[in-house]
Design a protein around this motif. Structure first.
Motif, PDB file in Angstrom:
ATOM      1  N   SER A  19       0.902  -1.221  -0.024  1.00 39.25           N
ATOM      2  CA  SER A  19      -0.048  -0.116  -0.099  1.00 39.25           C
ATOM      3  C   SER A  19       0.876   1.435   0.043  1.00 39.25           C
ATOM      4  O   SER A  19       0.430   2.185  -0.344  1.00 39.25           O
ATOM      5  N   ASP A  20       2.080   1.192   0.422  1.00 43.06           N
ATOM      6  CA  ASP A  20       3.247   2.495   0.361  1.00 43.06           C
ATOM      7  C   ASP A  20       3.212   2.777  -1.033  1.00 43.06           C
ATOM      8  O   ASP A  20       3.969   3.563  -1.208  1.00 43.06           O
ATOM      9  N   LEU A  21       3.275   1.598  -1.875  1.00 40.56           N
ATOM     10  CA  LEU A  21       3.979   2.153  -3.156  1.00 40.56           C
ATOM     11  C   LEU A  21       3.460   3.354  -3.935  1.00 40.56           C
ATOM     12  O   LEU A  21       4.067   3.886  -4.602  1.00 40.56           O
ATOM     13  N   ALA A  22       2.165   3.314  -3.785  1.00 38.35           N
ATOM     14  CA  ALA A  22       1.458   4.649  -4.401  1.00 38.35           C
ATOM     15  C   ALA A  22       1.795   6.012  -3.766  1.00 38.35           C
ATOM     16  O   ALA A  22       1.498   7.007  -4.342  1.00 38.35           O
ATOM     17  N   ARG A  23       2.401   5.801  -2.663  1.00 39.65           N
ATOM     18  CA  ARG A  23       2.737   6.972  -1.727  1.00 39.65           C
ATOM     19  C   ARG A  23       3.959   7.638  -2.442  1.00 39.65           C
ATOM     20  O   ARG A  23       4.220   8.995  -2.220  1.00 39.65           O
TER      21      ARG A  23
END
Length: 485
Positions: free
Chosen positions: A454-458
């Motif tokens: 979920s952090d990749l899009a950040r």
């Protein structure tokens, strides 16, 4: 006849039994490297509350790479001086191109080759129209119970603060490294890295060859790789190159009511289709094989059968890996059509049509290889291939996974995080390491922070944040790493 058939069946059964035995034997031998489990992770003992406040303050400086003249760039360097007084009284500092500071922590043994730890403090802009999607204002540096929020926390001010916090604490504790340690914090990594280039030139002009250097380029990945239950630290040995080719087709133009059989736009469309249907050849060789060989050892037994017996399953494994954009990018130079131009009016034939195709170049390929692949694949002499040689970069050299630098980074990851998987990998995007590496024997890439899918899009997106736990672990990593120098 019956006896012959029985003998054939018996022989077939024997072959199957032997094959199964070989597969099982290879799989049982194919297991992770044994590592010593430490009772508790290494702790430097730094003031994490203060480090959290420092990262929050760092985020508030609007060091956006598209606005290099903004006064916050110089103000950020002053902030570092004020926040880390022992670093600035112990180390020498020069500020090179694009507000890029280079620190030198003199070691006690001049016979040892120096190293360099790098990060960058410039950040990408906030996408227009996306402010309302942020939970907190992008440059607010909000601190809650778990995270510091804001642009640059992950990319890459978190690493800069972690390095300086570790160094400040170690100097206060009386530590001096045996080998000289340089720190460089790029001011323009997001737009090409002229600052990092200036650092490499500066070191080369002084005949200083770094034993190794470390920059961003990967993370400790948790629940990011499908089927892998435990976190894996990918310590990347190289990064892909970059070239954008422009395909140009010309025709007489004219009114759309009387089109030729093949228009300039149609010619370009056909070329793009051929390129997408015929990607650059790749596969499990070189650094790609190193990565998946290391990774495969940590999967379940059933999955390990395939990785452990690549002599039999390699074509199947490559097909499976090529089916996902993430893993396919590790296998080959990638092909990405990104821009198209044609006529300026819907009823006018284009006198000239063009497409831009971006390639991220695998270390096995060169820029010339990519151009040759495109010429052969499109198979159309009427299409001109153009590119700006000054903007084309080959893949960086592949560093050693057996050298002292790699082993120091690997053991420091284990010191800070405890037992997890570590593998040599490949950075599929661009970092400043490609520039710093020109002054070093080996260049490595990893940030000591654990991220989930979920952090990749950040990254370069909305709601960028870094957990306080990650910040503490990163500080401990750099402390453990510096202790080894």
């Amino acid at each position: 006849m019956g006896r012959v058939l029985l003998r054939l069946l018996a022989g077939l059964v024997l072959v199957v039994v032997v094959l199964l035995a070989v597969l099982i034997f290879n799989t049982l031998r194919y297991k992770p490297e044994a590592t010593a489990d430490s009772a508790t992770p290494y702790e430097l003992g730094a003031d994490i509350e203060q480090a959290t406040k420092d990262l929050s303050a760092a985020v508030k400086f609007r060091t956006v790479s598209t606005d290099l003249e903004h006064p916050d760039f110089a103000a950020f360097l002053t902030f570092l001086q004020d926040s880390y007084p022992l670093v600035h009284t112990t180390m020498s500092r020069e500020v090179l191109a694009r507000q890029t500071p280079l620190y030198k922590w003199q070691g006690s043994d001049p016979s040892l080759a120096p190293i360099l730890l790098a990060g960058h403090y410039d950040v990408v802009p906030i996408a227009p129209g996306s402010h309302h999607l942020w939970e907190h204002e992008p440059f607010s540096g909000v601190i809650d119970d778990e995270f510091v929020w804001g642009r640059g926390t992950l990319d890459d001010k978190g690493a800069v603060i972690a390095m300086l916090t570790a160094a400040e604490k170690m100097i206060a504790d009386g530590f001096t490294p045996k080998r000289t340690v340089y720190f460089s914090f790029g001011g323009d990594e997001e737009i090409g890295g002229l600052g990092a280039m200036a650092v490499a030139v500066h070191l080369n002009e002084q005949d200083i060859e770094l034993d190794w250097m470390l920059d961003e380029g990967s993370f400790v990945l948790d629940k990011v790789i499908p089927g892998l239950d435990q976190p894996v630290a990918s310590i990347n040995l190289s990064e892909k190159g970059y070239v954008t080719l422009e395909l140009v087709a010309k025709s007489a133009g004219g009114h759309s009511s009387m089109p030729p059989r093949v228009t300039a736009v149609g010619r370009i469309a056909k070329a793009i289709t051929r390129l997408q249907d015929n990607p650059v050849p790749g596969g499990l060789t070189g650094i790609s094989e190193e990565f998946f060989d290391g990774l495969g050892r940590h999967f379940s037994f059933g999955q390990r059968v395939v990785f452990a017996n690549r002599w039999l399953f390699k074509p199947l494994l490559e097909t499976i890996l090529a089916g996902s954009p993430t893993t396919d990018a590790m296998l080959r130079s990638t092909t990405a059509p990104t821009m198209l131009t044609g006529s300026s009016k819907d009823n006018v034939l284009a006198a000239e049509a063009s497409a831009k195709i971006n390639f991220r170049i695998h270390p096995r390929d060169s820029v010339a290889d990519i151009v040759a692949h495109v010429r052969q694949t499109i198979d159309d002499p009427e299409i001109e291939i153009r590119y700006d040689e000054s903007l084309a970069n080959p893949a960086s050299p592949v560093s050693s996974a057996q050298a002292t630098g790699y082993l120091d980074i690997k053991t420091s990851i284990l010191d800070a995080f405890g037992p997890l998987a570590t593998v040599p990998g490949l950075t599929i995007a661009a970092t400043d390491a490609r520039h710093y590496g020109k002054a070093a024997k080996d260049a490595y890439r990893i940030n000591p922070f654990k991220i989930e899918g979920s952090d990749l899009a950040r990254f370069h997106g909305t709601n960028e944040r870094l957990s306080i736990e990650n910040l503490e672990t990163g500080i401990n990593f750099f402390g453990a790493l510096l202790q080894k120098q």
